[in-house]
Design a protein around this motif. Structure first.
Motif, PDB file in Angstrom:
ATOM      1  N   LEU A  89       0.817  -1.217   0.000  1.00  0.00           N
ATOM      2  CA  LEU A  89       0.000   0.000   0.000  1.00  0.00           C
ATOM      3  C   LEU A  89       0.852   1.269   0.000  1.00  0.00           C
ATOM      4  CD1 LEU A  89      -2.958  -0.903   2.412  1.00  0.00           C
ATOM      5  CD2 LEU A  89      -2.993  -0.729  -0.089  1.00  0.00           C
ATOM      6  N   GLU A  90       2.065   1.155   0.537  1.00  0.00           N
ATOM      7  CA  GLU A  90       2.936   2.327   0.580  1.00  0.00           C
ATOM      8  C   GLU A  90       3.471   2.711  -0.798  1.00  0.00           C
ATOM      9  OE1 GLU A  90       5.746   2.975   3.582  1.00  0.00           O
ATOM     10  OE2 GLU A  90       4.628   1.926   5.152  1.00  0.00           O
ATOM     11  N   ILE A  91       3.350   1.805  -1.750  1.00  0.00           N
ATOM     12  CA  ILE A  91       3.739   2.141  -3.125  1.00  0.00           C
ATOM     13  C   ILE A  91       2.882   3.308  -3.629  1.00  0.00           C
ATOM     14  CG2 ILE A  91       3.813   1.299  -5.512  1.00  0.00           C
ATOM     15  CD1 ILE A  91       4.353  -1.493  -4.380  1.00  0.00           C
ATOM     16  N   LEU A  92       1.634   3.362  -3.194  1.00  0.00           N
ATOM     17  CA  LEU A  92       0.710   4.405  -3.636  1.00  0.00           C
ATOM     18  C   LEU A  92       0.944   5.744  -2.949  1.00  0.00           C
ATOM     19  CD1 LEU A  92      -2.568   2.260  -3.580  1.00  0.00           C
ATOM     20  CD2 LEU A  92      -1.061   2.689  -5.531  1.00  0.00           C
ATOM     21  N   MET A  93       1.724   5.768  -1.888  1.00  0.00           N
ATOM     22  CA  MET A  93       1.906   6.985  -1.090  1.00  0.00           C
ATOM     23  C   MET A  93       3.033   7.841  -1.658  1.00  0.00           C
ATOM     24  SD  MET A  93       1.419   5.338   2.721  1.00  0.00           S
ATOM     25  CE  MET A  93      -0.023   4.347   3.114  1.00  0.00           C
ATOM     26  N   VAL A  94       2.775   8.398  -2.839  1.00  0.00           N
ATOM     27  CA  VAL A  94       3.780   9.193  -3.545  1.00  0.00           C
ATOM     28  C   VAL A  94       4.170  10.432  -2.746  1.00  0.00           C
ATOM     29  CG1 VAL A  94       4.274  10.398  -5.704  1.00  0.00           C
ATOM     30  CG2 VAL A  94       2.854   8.346  -5.730  1.00  0.00           C
ATOM     31  N   TRP A  95       3.205  10.969  -1.980  1.00  0.00           N
ATOM     32  CA  TRP A  95       3.471  12.195  -1.221  1.00  0.00           C
ATOM     33  C   TRP A  95       4.538  12.018  -0.143  1.00  0.00           C
ATOM     34  CZ3 TRP A  95      -1.007   9.340  -1.256  1.00  0.00           C
ATOM     35  CH2 TRP A  95      -1.320   8.649  -0.088  1.00  0.00           C
ATOM     36  N   ARG A  96       4.871  10.781   0.195  1.00  0.00           N
ATOM     37  CA  ARG A  96       5.922  10.539   1.188  1.00  0.00           C
ATOM     38  C   ARG A  96       7.322  10.638   0.575  1.00  0.00           C
ATOM     39  NH1 ARG A  96       4.060   5.677   5.292  1.00  0.00           N
ATOM     40  NH2 ARG A  96       2.196   6.718   6.129  1.00  0.00           N
ATOM     41  N   GLY A  97       7.371  10.831  -0.712  1.00  0.00           N
ATOM     42  CA  GLY A  97       8.671  10.946  -1.372  1.00  0.00           C
ATOM     43  C   GLY A  97       9.140   9.619  -1.930  1.00  0.00           C
ATOM     44  N   GLY A  98      10.054   9.699  -2.881  1.00  0.00           N
ATOM     45  CA  GLY A  98      10.612   8.497  -3.472  1.00  0.00           C
ATOM     46  C   GLY A  98      10.244   8.349  -4.937  1.00  0.00           C
ATOM     47  N   LEU A  99      10.983   9.042  -5.810  1.00  0.00           N
ATOM     48  CA  LEU A  99      10.794   8.934  -7.256  1.00  0.00           C
ATOM     49  C   LEU A  99      12.161   8.704  -7.890  1.00  0.00           C
ATOM     50  CD1 LEU A  99       8.363  11.955  -7.881  1.00  0.00           C
ATOM     51  CD2 LEU A  99       7.734   9.542  -7.707  1.00  0.00           C
ATOM     52  N   ALA A 100      12.239   7.773  -8.816  1.00  0.00           N
ATOM     53  CA  ALA A 100      13.512   7.437  -9.468  1.00  0.00           C
ATOM     54  C   ALA A 100      13.471   7.862 -10.930  1.00  0.00           C
ATOM     55  CB  ALA A 100      13.787   5.935  -9.360  1.00  0.00           C
ATOM     56  N   SER A 101      14.463   8.636 -11.354  1.00  0.00           N
ATOM     57  CA  SER A 101      14.474   9.167 -12.721  1.00  0.00           C
ATOM     58  C   SER A 101      14.541   8.051 -13.769  1.00  0.00           C
ATOM     59  CB  SER A 101      15.653  10.118 -12.908  1.00  0.00           C
ATOM     60  OG  SER A 101      16.882   9.479 -12.604  1.00  0.00           O
ATOM     61  N   HIS A 102      15.249   6.967 -13.460  1.00  0.00           N
ATOM     62  CA  HIS A 102      15.324   5.859 -14.415  1.00  0.00           C
ATOM     63  C   HIS A 102      13.943   5.241 -14.622  1.00  0.00           C
ATOM     64  CE1 HIS A 102      19.435   6.195 -12.765  1.00  0.00           C
ATOM     65  NE2 HIS A 102      19.810   5.874 -13.984  1.00  0.00           N
ATOM     66  N   GLY A 103      13.201   5.076 -13.532  1.00  0.00           N
ATOM     67  CA  GLY A 103      11.847   4.549 -13.641  1.00  0.00           C
ATOM     68  C   GLY A 103      10.942   5.493 -14.395  1.00  0.00           C
ATOM     69  N   GLY A 104      11.106   6.812 -14.159  1.00  0.00           N
ATOM     70  CA  GLY A 104      10.322   7.795 -14.884  1.00  0.00           C
ATOM     71  C   GLY A 104      10.584   7.738 -16.373  1.00  0.00           C
ATOM     72  N   THR A 105      11.841   7.533 -16.761  1.00  0.00           N
ATOM     73  CA  THR A 105      12.189   7.419 -18.176  1.00  0.00           C
ATOM     74  C   THR A 105      11.523   6.205 -18.811  1.00  0.00           C
ATOM     75  OG1 THR A 105      14.330   8.482 -17.752  1.00  0.00           O
ATOM     76  CG2 THR A 105      14.104   7.245 -19.816  1.00  0.00           C
ATOM     77  N   ILE A 106      11.558   5.077 -18.099  1.00  0.00           N
ATOM     78  CA  ILE A 106      10.909   3.860 -18.609  1.00  0.00           C
ATOM     79  C   ILE A 106       9.408   4.078 -18.734  1.00  0.00           C
ATOM     80  CG2 ILE A 106      10.396   1.444 -18.080  1.00  0.00           C
ATOM     81  CD1 ILE A 106      13.169   1.318 -16.703  1.00  0.00           C
ATOM     82  N   GLY A 107       8.816   4.750 -17.726  1.00  0.00           N
ATOM     83  CA  GLY A 107       7.387   5.031 -17.766  1.00  0.00           C
ATOM     84  C   GLY A 107       7.016   5.871 -18.977  1.00  0.00           C
ATOM     85  N   ILE A 108       7.802   6.876 -19.285  1.00  0.00           N
ATOM     86  CA  ILE A 108       7.539   7.727 -20.450  1.00  0.00           C
ATOM     87  C   ILE A 108       7.660   6.928 -21.746  1.00  0.00           C
ATOM     88  CG2 ILE A 108       8.502   9.623 -21.820  1.00  0.00           C
ATOM     89  CD1 ILE A 108       9.069  11.063 -19.166  1.00  0.00           C
ATOM     90  N   LEU A 109       8.678   6.071 -21.828  1.00  0.00           N
ATOM     91  CA  LEU A 109       8.852   5.247 -23.032  1.00  0.00           C
ATOM     92  C   LEU A 109       7.627   4.360 -23.275  1.00  0.00           C
ATOM     93  CD1 LEU A 109      12.591   4.150 -22.610  1.00  0.00           C
ATOM     94  CD2 LEU A 109      11.683   5.833 -24.221  1.00  0.00           C
ATOM     95  N   ILE A 110       7.066   3.819 -22.211  1.00  0.00           N
ATOM     96  CA  ILE A 110       5.875   2.968 -22.339  1.00  0.00           C
ATOM     97  C   ILE A 110       4.651   3.810 -22.675  1.00  0.00           C
ATOM     98  CG2 ILE A 110       4.311   1.409 -21.096  1.00  0.00           C
ATOM     99  CD1 ILE A 110       6.780   0.487 -19.475  1.00  0.00           C
ATOM    100  N   GLY A 111       4.471   4.919 -21.975  1.00  0.00           N
ATOM    101  CA  GLY A 111       3.312   5.775 -22.205  1.00  0.00           C
ATOM    102  C   GLY A 111       3.253   6.295 -23.633  1.00  0.00           C
ATOM    103  N   VAL A 112       4.402   6.720 -24.170  1.00  0.00           N
ATOM    104  CA  VAL A 112       4.447   7.239 -25.541  1.00  0.00           C
ATOM    105  C   VAL A 112       4.093   6.155 -26.543  1.00  0.00           C
ATOM    106  CG1 VAL A 112       5.995   8.170 -27.326  1.00  0.00           C
ATOM    107  CG2 VAL A 112       6.042   9.111 -25.017  1.00  0.00           C
ATOM    108  N   TRP A 113       4.461   4.922 -26.259  1.00  0.00           N
ATOM    109  CA  TRP A 113       4.133   3.813 -27.163  1.00  0.00           C
ATOM    110  C   TRP A 113       2.623   3.684 -27.325  1.00  0.00           C
ATOM    111  CZ3 TRP A 113       1.606  -0.968 -26.891  1.00  0.00           C
ATOM    112  CH2 TRP A 113       1.855  -1.845 -27.966  1.00  0.00           C
ATOM    113  N   PHE A 114       1.871   3.792 -26.231  1.00  0.00           N
ATOM    114  CA  PHE A 114       0.414   3.720 -26.310  1.00  0.00           C
ATOM    115  C   PHE A 114      -0.154   4.944 -27.027  1.00  0.00           C
ATOM    116  CE2 PHE A 114       1.012   0.718 -22.755  1.00  0.00           C
ATOM    117  CZ  PHE A 114       0.208  -0.314 -23.191  1.00  0.00           C
TER     118      PHE A 114
END
Length: 288
Positions: A89-114
């Motif tokens: 459940l803590e995965i959903l708690m973005v407001w607590r901090g914790g974002l990885a730029s590498h993961g964000g890049t992968i997310g964008i690559l997938i999102g753009v594909w759709f």
């Protein structure tokens, strides 16, 4: 004593202002500002290349949610999977901090594909073509995010005696540390200006994949080397010769190099062939 005098005392409240119990943090504002600035930059790209800007709202939402989801999942599963698998459940708690730029890049690559599945065939552009355009403002957005990290007094480096060392007093630090957030922000800003200059001056002479390839190489190479003076983000990195950020950067660098080679050999022209009058011209005709 001299070392302390030459250092920069950094004790900034990460909250810009409060409304009731809710606080508006510099990080969140800079994060959103990066996407909004990117929206207007890509809008100008589309106008230059005679594409309708009406489809950019969908692109903005796609990029925003893809980046946030990817960055959050990247942080959880690249840096502390055992904890988050035990506390899903803590995965959903973005407001607590914790974002990885590498993961964000992968997310964008997938999102753009759709996104491409819906709009690409209709307007004649492909996956790499769109990523080329997105890569340019993404470098600027990454700069804003690192400045947000600075305002949060997080993701900084090891101890230094250099005169620009920061004492992050908000975290209880008493010795100067490398302000690696600023190092990265400057590298990303220079990458943005370089790619934007290439786009404006040499777009008709370039091939598809050049902008994305250069983006991946420049962003993640700078990240790779700056990691050498950055504090470990998680405990398991302490005894690693290369930390997790460096290991994750290597595939992106190699992919960028491969993309440049492919672009040189088989790449299509970066500039789309004109498909009728520019959207702005159409709007003027309708008004007349």
């Amino acid at each position: 004593m001299l070392h302390h005098l030459l250092s920069i005392q950094w004790d900034v409240d990460p909250n810009l202002f409060h409304i009731g119990s809710y606080s508006f943090r510099y990080y969140n504002i800079l994060f959103v500002l990066g996407f909004l600035t990117g929206y207007y930059i890509v809008k100008n790209f589309f106008r230059r290349e005679h594409l309708p800007t009406s489809m950019l709202d969908s692109l903005l939402y796609t990029l925003f949610f893809s980046a946030v989801i990817g960055a959050r999942l990247g942080h959880c599963f690249f840096y502390d999977p055992s904890y988050y698998l035990a506390n899903p459940l803590e995965i959903l708690m973005v407001w607590r901090g914790g974002l990885a730029s590498h993961g964000g890049t992968i997310g964008i690559l997938i999102g753009v594909w759709f996104y491409i599945k819906k709009y690409g065939p209709q307007y004649g552009f492909g996956y790499i073509w769109l990523l080329d355009r997105i890569a340019i403002p993404t470098a600027l957005a990454a700069c804003f995010i690192r400045l947000g990290n600075l305002m949060n007094s997080e993701v900084y480096g090891v101890e230094t005696s250099l005169p620009w060392g920061f004492i992050f007093a908000h975290n209880g630090e008493t010795v100067a540390k490398h302000p690696t957030q600023i190092y990265e922000a400057l590298c990303y800003l220079l990458t943005f200006f370089f790619l934007l200059w290439l786009y404006r001056k040499y777009l008709p002479k370039l091939k598809t994949g050049v902008f994305l390839g250069l983006f991946l190489i420049l962003i993640f190479t700078s990240r790779f080397f700056i990691e050498f003076v950055k504090n470990p983000q998680v405990a398991f990195e302490v005894n690693m010769s290369l930390d997790m950020g460096q290991w994750l950067s290597i595939p992106f660098i190699l992919f960028g190099i491969g993309l440049l080679v492919y672009s040189h050999i088989k790449g299509k022209p970066a500039l789309l062939p004109r498909r009728g009058p520019a959207p702005r011209t159409l709007e003027k005709k309708k008004k007349g």
